[in-house]
Design an enzyme around this catalytic site. Sequence first.
Site, mmCIF file in Angstrom:
data_model
loop_
_atom_site.group_PDB
_atom_site.id
_atom_site.type_symbol
_atom_site.label_atom_id
_atom_site.label_comp_id
_atom_site.label_asym_id
_atom_site.label_seq_id
_atom_site.Cartn_x
_atom_site.Cartn_y
_atom_site.Cartn_z
ATOM 1 C CG ASP A 197 -5.239 3.343 -8.117
ATOM 2 O OD1 ASP A 197 -5.442 4.506 -7.805
ATOM 3 O OD2 ASP A 197 -6.121 2.615 -8.611
ATOM 4 C CD GLU A 223 -12.311 3.524 -7.979
ATOM 5 O OE1 GLU A 223 -12.618 3.956 -9.091
ATOM 6 O OE2 GLU A 223 -11.576 4.160 -7.192
HETATM 7 C C1 FRU Z 1 -8.695 4.071 -8.399
HETATM 8 C C2 FRU Z 1 -8.886 3.931 -9.891
HETATM 9 C C3 FRU Z 1 -9.026 2.473 -10.258
HETATM 10 C C4 FRU Z 1 -8.598 2.464 -11.692
HETATM 11 C C5 FRU Z 1 -7.516 3.500 -11.706
HETATM 12 C C6 FRU Z 1 -7.413 4.285 -12.980
HETATM 13 O O1 FRU Z 1 -8.028 5.209 -8.013
HETATM 14 O O2 FRU Z 1 -10.020 4.664 -10.291
HETATM 15 O O3 FRU Z 1 -10.287 1.926 -10.029
HETATM 16 O O4 FRU Z 1 -8.142 1.213 -12.101
HETATM 17 O O5 FRU Z 1 -7.777 4.391 -10.634
HETATM 18 O O6 FRU Z 1 -6.293 5.097 -12.991
#
Ligand code: FRU
Length: 573
Positions: free
Chosen positions: A152, A321
């Site tokens: 992300d 998310e």
């Molecule tokens: C989304 C996610 C988020 C988390 C991160 C961990 O892709 O699962 O929810 O904060 O990646 O790397």
Amino acid sequence: MKTMKSLRFILFILCMAVLSTAHAEDKIMFLSGNHVLYRLDTKLNRYLLLPIEERAELSNMKVLADNNQVKTINVRLASEHVDYYVPLDVSKFAGHELMLDIHINGNIRNEGAIKEWACWKQIKYSDTFDMTNHEKFRSEYHHTPGYGWMNDPNGMFYKDGTWHLYFQHNPYGSLWENMTWGHSTSKDLIHWNYEGDAIEPDALGTIFSGSTVVDKNNTAGFGKGAIVAMYTSAGESQTQSLAFSTDNGKTFIKYAANPIITSNVPDFRDPHMFWNEDIKKWNLILAAGQEMDIYTSDNLKDWKFESSFGHGYGNHSGVWECPDLMKLKVRGTNKEKWMLICNINPGGPFGGSATQYFVGNFDGHKFTCESAPDVTKWMDYGKDHYAAVTFDNAPDGRHVALAWMNNWQYAAQTPTMQYRSGNSIPRDLDLFEYEGQTYCGVIPSKELFDQRGKKQSKLSNACELVLNLKGSSSVTLSNDNGEKVVFNYDEGKQTFSMDRTKSGKVDFSEAFPVTTTAPVYGKLKQLRIFIDNSSIEVLDAEGKMAMTNLVFPITPYNKIVKKGKVKYIIYKM
Ligand code: FRU
């Protein structure tokens, strides 16, 4: 001749000084079938270069300085061969007795087998770490991490002419681990410089996704114009923590009283803060199980829970998310509405990860969705658009989004090693109305026009293909190996599709070779297709459709075959 020889010898000695394999002073103690103590000699060099084999067992490596644990990472040390190196910066521990305490996971059956592991002979010391690209699939005009795994985009903000992008980074390998906020900056949203890692794991956990704000009025007391970050500390539980920067986002100091928000919901993460001028307070939205929790604050430290949104609305076939919430103009009207972004994985329209959104009203305390609960709206109809969020403090009231250009279904299998994953091109968001519904408009950011080079008659590895369409049509891009992608516009059905089933390397995952199809809300007139070494993003020039898909052709597509009334122009990018 003689001087040449002695010059070469001096050069050789110099090289040996900056890059050398295990020092004589290194002492390796094999204590059991899966436990090693490795005493380091760090007198000379800044980095320890760790040899990684991507499919080897994961090891937990603790760095001990004078008997105290100063760092812990998970790393796939090479057992048979070295795929690549990652740098462990040991300069900050200089002057201390250093030791690596290594536990190798998994079932190491043969007693003593770890003695034969490749890594022990291949560990190197160096003052530099070479990030010169050697991946043919690395994008030319998209952000990619210099090395290591990325997911992300995090904490993006704009200040004083610079765009800042943080990202979920594994600095110790090209698979997901050791989540850390990597940092890159750009003056134009296209060319990015890697600035190093900004926020590293601590005893509360690794550093999951989050956001930053520019605290112009020093509401938090960290300083006027301080950059305040909130991220998820992913430890035994997921909690929210603060960090602040008084050097424009280069370095962060963690708030001493972390965590500042806790909950007993297991998936409780990805806080997104923003200043809400309507209520003159900070708002925060964060994912809590199958809902988004909304908070308010005056000082960024003390947050009051206001409400939750999501029960029964939209798609719930995966984890909610990476939220975002913003007020946007409705194109061609004087209306403004709020849009709530909810990334979801799995559950996307073509499997795996995708970005859904809700349009409605927000009074600073509660979000109300204007569509019926069973309506699901997607921001992008490709397979590789995830974790999309926007920059804080963007100029001219813009809402500029970047997505992670990948899908959790196969992100760990994509065919690169030096790094994994890139970001989408920047897109400006707004809203438009069509047949009684309001949708998110996704427009290629204006900075992409500045990146346009000369017109060219042929396709190339990095170009923009502009298609002007009149009615149903199809366009095929292919290369000399017979690899191809096929675009299809069906005016009657009002759909656009992209078939990547024969696009190149597709067999690394069963979930990869697919055709993706998007609704186009009216007639398509012009498409802007952004082609880079391993991605194709198709955006309607008016912003009514977006489709982002990875492709891995052995050689770049160099031919176009079209059917129907289509004209095209190709620009170098
Ligand atoms: C989304 C996610 C988020 C988390 C991160 C961990 O892709 O699962 O929810 O904060 O990646 O790397």
